[in-house]
Design an enzyme around this catalytic site. Structure first.
Site, short mmCIF file in Angstrom:
data_model
loop_
_atom_site.label_atom_id
_atom_site.label_comp_id
_atom_site.label_asym_id
_atom_site.label_seq_id
_atom_site.Cartn_x
_atom_site.Cartn_y
_atom_site.Cartn_z
CB SER A 187 -0.92 0.01 1.23
OG SER A 187 -1.72 1.17 1.25
N GLY A 188 0.65 2.11 -0.96
CA GLY A 188 1.42 3.34 -1.06
C GLY A 188 0.51 4.55 -1.10
CG PHE A 197 0.72 8.25 -5.74
CD1 PHE A 197 0.11 9.48 -5.88
CD2 PHE A 197 2.04 8.22 -5.30
CE1 PHE A 197 0.78 10.65 -5.59
CE2 PHE A 197 2.71 9.39 -5.02
CZ PHE A 197 2.10 10.61 -5.16
CB VAL A 219 -0.12 -3.94 -5.06
CG1 VAL A 219 0.08 -5.16 -5.94
CG2 VAL A 219 0.39 -2.68 -5.76
CE LYS A 231 0.48 1.00 -9.15
NZ LYS A 231 1.72 1.44 -9.84
CG ASP A 245 10.42 6.77 -7.98
OD1 ASP A 245 11.49 7.14 -7.44
OD2 ASP A 245 9.40 6.45 -7.34
#
Length: 467
Positions: free
Chosen positions: A215-216, A218, A221, A237, A340
């Site tokens: 979990s981020g 943005f 998943v 995702k 990134d």
């Protein structure tokens, strides 16, 4: 009866009428002259009264417009609050002096202050029709005297792009050949993310949603299992839609596609690269996108692998770097800048130590003009110096810098820089037990001048990579 001169009898009634007529005063000149003085006096009195009234009415207007008149105002103790006074057309509020003549008062016009406009009202309705607006020069002067209130900074500002409506689904089999055209650009990623979750046990396409993998900020998943084969695992995702999302026009699609999806489709074209995660299918609804991707199991991020596996030998580090260079080369050949690259965005398959680049949220199409440094969205620790110092940076030099940081992190299990100031001024302190070739490769990848930095081909041909 009487007799007339013609000896004809005349009725009494006719005579009486003649006598009455003769007895009434005739409208002679003498009578008119007698009445004229009376009527003249009345008209003159009326005209005098009218002149006095007109003079009394006109005097306040002339007194207001006389710039040289100085009048002492008498304070009013029972005056209404200005905020409660409503404007009236014509002359403004009038105040007379204490010792003024009741017939010829000395008057002064006070300015009428319009009431404050309500939030949903137009302030222009409070401008009196008879008053002229100030000249342009005067308006400019007034604006200069008002303190300027700064808006949000460039980082805080958001673009006004609209999320494309409708529900669209696609798959990797769609053609992505042809040029992409950027439809919208995200100015920043500071917009709060809407909470989008996939309930465990729900079905997305032909896959049952399992436990949360990652979990981020943005996205989230989840593990997915095919409904007809438990052995087939995928990663699902879930990306909530935002107003600042970027979309690209690609061949084979009737409407623009989310940039992350479009660039992954381009990278997945044959021949594909085994070191880049593959996109199997993607779905879109009114509030989110769902990306169904390959899920190498068991796996973990390279960042976790470095921290949990102890020291890494130069031979193992070389294996990782060869795969990372191949992934970056494949992106460059397809015209894609990942944006990134870092250990947290690289998966390691545990049984084969195969690397796979993930998370193309910051990916962009490579252009010869380079990228605006203000649009850089990568990790702070991996930021190249030209992004901090210059307004433009280029993909290849930024990729080589990121690979140099990655190699340092693999060999030392920590990052060489933690802030922009360190990136610009600190010296690199490396483990003295490393080989000279490894030292040389790291130093030449982390050269602060991008013109003196290694190219991607030179990095691949370096003697440490060939050992």
């Amino acid at each position: 009866m009487y007799m007339t001169s013609e000896n004809e009898p005349v009725p009494v009634t006719a005579w009486a009428a003649g006598e009455m007529k003769a007895s009434s005063p005739p409208d002679s000149m003498e009578n008119r002259q007698k009445d004229k003085p009376t009527k003249g006096k009345k008209g003159k009195a009326a005209r005098t009264l009218l002149r006095r009234v007109c003079k009394a009415v006109k005097r306040p207007f002339f007194a207001c417009c006389d710039p040289d008149r100085v009048v002492r105002l008498t304070p009013q103790t029972d005056a209404l609050d200005d905020s409660e006074v409503t404007p009236v057309p014509g002359p403004s509020r009038i105040t007379s002096t204490a010792d003024a003549d009741p017939f010829t008062p000395d008057l002064v016009c006070l300015p009428v202050r319009p009431p404050k406009a309500e939030p949903d009202q137009d302030e222009s309705q409070f401008v009196p029709e008879e008053e002229s607006l100030p000249e342009q020069d005067q308006v400019s002067t007034d604006l200069e005297t008002v303190p300027f209130e700064e808006g949000p900074s460039e980082i805080e500002q958001e673009s006004e792009d609209v999320v494309l409506p409708g529900s669209v689904s696609g798959s990797v089999s769609g053609s992505v050949s042809g040029s992409e055209q950027i439809v919208s650009e995200a100015e920043s990623d500071t917009e709060p993310e809407p909470e989008i979750e996939l309930p465990q046990g729900s079905i997305v396409s032909f896959y049952e949603v399992g436990h949360l993998i990652a979990s981020g900020k943005f996205s989230k998943v989840y593990e997915g299992t095919h409904v007809f084969s438990e052995k087939l695992k995928v990663a699902i995702k879930c990306i909530p839609k935002r107003r600042v999302d970027r979309y690209l026009d690609i061949a084979g699609h009737c409407k623009p596609v989310l940039a992350e999806v479009a660039l992954m489709l381009r990278l997945g074209e044959a021949p594909s690269c085994p070191n880049i995660i593959q996109l199997h299918q993607w779905l879109e609804d009114e509030s989110s996108f769902s990306l169904i991707m390959e899920y190498p199991e068991p796996c973990r991020t390279l960042e976790d692998f470095i921290l949990l596996s102890g020291s890494v030998s130069e031979g193992q580090a070389r294996l990782f770097m060869l795969q990372a260079v191949q992934a970056v080369k494949h992106c460059s050949e397809r015209g894609v800048y990942h944006g990134d690259i870092r250990s947290g965005n690289i998966l390691v398959t545990l049984h084969s130590l195969e690397l796979k680049f993930i998370d193309f949220r910051c990916a962009r199409l490579i252009t010869s003009e380079g990228f605006n440094s203000g649009e850089y969205q990568g990790s702070t620790a991996y930021t190249p110096p030209e992004v901090i110092r210059q307004s433009i940076f280029h993909a290849e030099a930024a990729n080589v810098w990121a690979l140099g940081i990655l190699l340092f992190e693999i060999m030392h299990r920590y990052l060489p820089f933690e802030s922009f100031d360190q990136i610009l001024h600190d010296y690199i302190k490396m483990d003295p037990t490393l080989s000279t070739a490894c030292h040389d490769l790291i130093y030449r990848c982390l050269c602060r001048n991008p013109a003196h930095r290694l190219t991607l081909e030179q990095l691949e041909e370096h003697r440490w990579m060939k050992a």
